[in-house]
Motif scaffolding. Structure first.
Motif, PDB file in Angstrom:
ATOM      1  N   ALA A  98       5.451  -1.336  -5.647  1.00 40.14           N
ATOM      2  CA  ALA A  98       5.084  -0.615  -4.359  1.00 40.14           C
ATOM      3  C   ALA A  98       6.251  -0.134  -3.508  1.00 40.14           C
ATOM      4  CB  ALA A  98       4.464  -1.816  -3.710  1.00 40.14           C
ATOM      5  N   GLU A  99       6.028   0.520  -2.614  1.00 38.74           N
ATOM      6  CA  GLU A  99       7.051   1.194  -1.659  1.00 38.74           C
ATOM      7  C   GLU A  99       6.578   0.768  -0.316  1.00 38.74           C
ATOM      8  OE1 GLU A  99       7.279   5.212  -1.916  1.00 38.74           O
ATOM      9  OE2 GLU A  99       5.302   5.658  -0.967  1.00 38.74           O
ATOM     10  N   THR A 100       7.689   0.521   0.746  1.00 40.69           N
ATOM     11  CA  THR A 100       7.502   0.339   2.072  1.00 40.69           C
ATOM     12  C   THR A 100       6.924   1.359   2.775  1.00 40.69           C
ATOM     13  OG1 THR A 100       8.989  -1.483   1.901  1.00 40.69           O
ATOM     14  CG2 THR A 100       8.366  -0.515   4.175  1.00 40.69           C
ATOM     15  N   ILE A 101       5.695   1.450   3.495  1.00 47.23           N
ATOM     16  CA  ILE A 101       5.307   2.516   4.283  1.00 47.23           C
ATOM     17  C   ILE A 101       5.640   2.196   5.798  1.00 47.23           C
ATOM     18  CG2 ILE A 101       3.281   3.676   5.023  1.00 47.23           C
ATOM     19  CD1 ILE A 101       3.993   4.419   2.395  1.00 47.23           C
ATOM     20  N   GLU A 102       5.668   1.000   6.134  1.00 49.88           N
ATOM     21  CA  GLU A 102       5.742   0.525   7.506  1.00 49.88           C
ATOM     22  C   GLU A 102       6.628  -0.653   7.508  1.00 49.88           C
ATOM     23  OE1 GLU A 102       4.423   1.839  10.729  1.00 49.88           O
ATOM     24  OE2 GLU A 102       3.768   3.758   9.961  1.00 49.88           O
ATOM     25  N   ASN A 103       7.715  -0.571   8.404  1.00 53.32           N
ATOM     26  CA  ASN A 103       8.416  -1.753   8.836  1.00 53.32           C
ATOM     27  C   ASN A 103       8.420  -2.070  10.219  1.00 53.32           C
ATOM     28  OD1 ASN A 103       9.978  -2.662   6.316  1.00 53.32           O
ATOM     29  ND2 ASN A 103      11.131  -0.930   6.323  1.00 53.32           N
ATOM     30  N   GLY A 104       9.581  -2.321  10.785  1.00 56.08           N
ATOM     31  CA  GLY A 104       9.731  -2.606  12.097  1.00 56.08           C
ATOM     32  C   GLY A 104       9.002  -4.045  12.673  1.00 56.08           C
ATOM     33  N   ARG A 105       9.387  -4.937  11.680  1.00 52.27           N
ATOM     34  CA  ARG A 105       8.899  -6.559  12.149  1.00 52.27           C
ATOM     35  C   ARG A 105      10.326  -7.036  11.990  1.00 52.27           C
ATOM     36  NH1 ARG A 105       3.918  -7.816   8.552  1.00 52.27           N
ATOM     37  NH2 ARG A 105       2.390  -7.708   9.999  1.00 52.27           N
ATOM     38  N   GLY A 106      11.257  -6.789  12.170  1.00 47.79           N
ATOM     39  CA  GLY A 106      12.372  -7.505  12.057  1.00 47.79           C
ATOM     40  C   GLY A 106      12.932  -7.865  10.681  1.00 47.79           C
TER      41      GLY A 106
END
Ligand SMILES: [Zn+2]
Length: 176
Positions: free
Chosen positions: A34-42
């Motif tokens: 899998a690949e990351t689409i959204e991060n933004g959680r620290g």
């Protein structure tokens, strides 16, 4: 808290597939599945490295599988009916499940034959049909367009960044 946060898993074609936790997401990312689409959680710190905590991931390969056809639960029906009694229109969390055509009369447990009813209305209707009980149903019970929507619904209020991945028609049902 970090490792158990919910992560939205998208199919290779961006269709929402399911929800896993951060720990499982890291395994999929680490194995190149899998690949990351959204991060933004620290960030999550391990002994040797720092990882960005994903919120949405996408599978590298397309998973072909039928839409989950889970058992129809009370919660599914209450969500569809927006916690509103379908007979009197009262909005309440104190609901019962009403089989429009009662089960002992051959009524089935399906989207088309169940509605949310407050206790008063359920008691009034008892084992009768709406016609017999002189209780009108303002709208016919229906099967939601995409039943898989219901598995994401509980998260959508808090996981704002997930909403753009859930088809618009479904969002409008709950977040108009
Ligand atoms: Zn009612």
């Amino acid at each position: 808290m970090g490792p158990t946060l919910p992560v939205l898993v998208l199919n290779q074609n961006y269709e929402p597939l399911n929800v896993c936790n951060v720990r499982r997401a890291f395994v999929l990312l680490d194995r190149g599945k899998a690949e990351t689409i959204e991060n933004g959680r620290g960030y999550l710190h391990s002994a040797t490295a720092v990882y960005e905590i994903p919120s949405v991931i996408r599978l590298i390969y397309l998973i072909r599988r039928p839409r989950p056809q889970g058992r129809l639960t009370r919660r599914d029906v209450f969500l569809r009916d927006r916690f509103t009694c379908q007979y009197c229109g009262k909005q309440t969390r104190d609901l019962t499940l009403d089989h429009v055509l009662p089960r002992h009369r051959g009524g089935v447990h399906s989207w088309e034959n169940v509605v949310a009813a407050c206790k008063l209305c359920n008691h009034r209707k008892a084992g009768r049909t709406p016609v017999e009980a002189h209780m009108r149903l303002p709208k016919e019970p229906y099967r939601p367009a995409h039943s898989y929507f219901w598995s994401f619904y509980p998260y959508l209020e808090s996981q704002v960044e997930w909403r753009k991945f859930i088809p618009a028609t479904e969002l409008e049902m709950g977040f108009a």
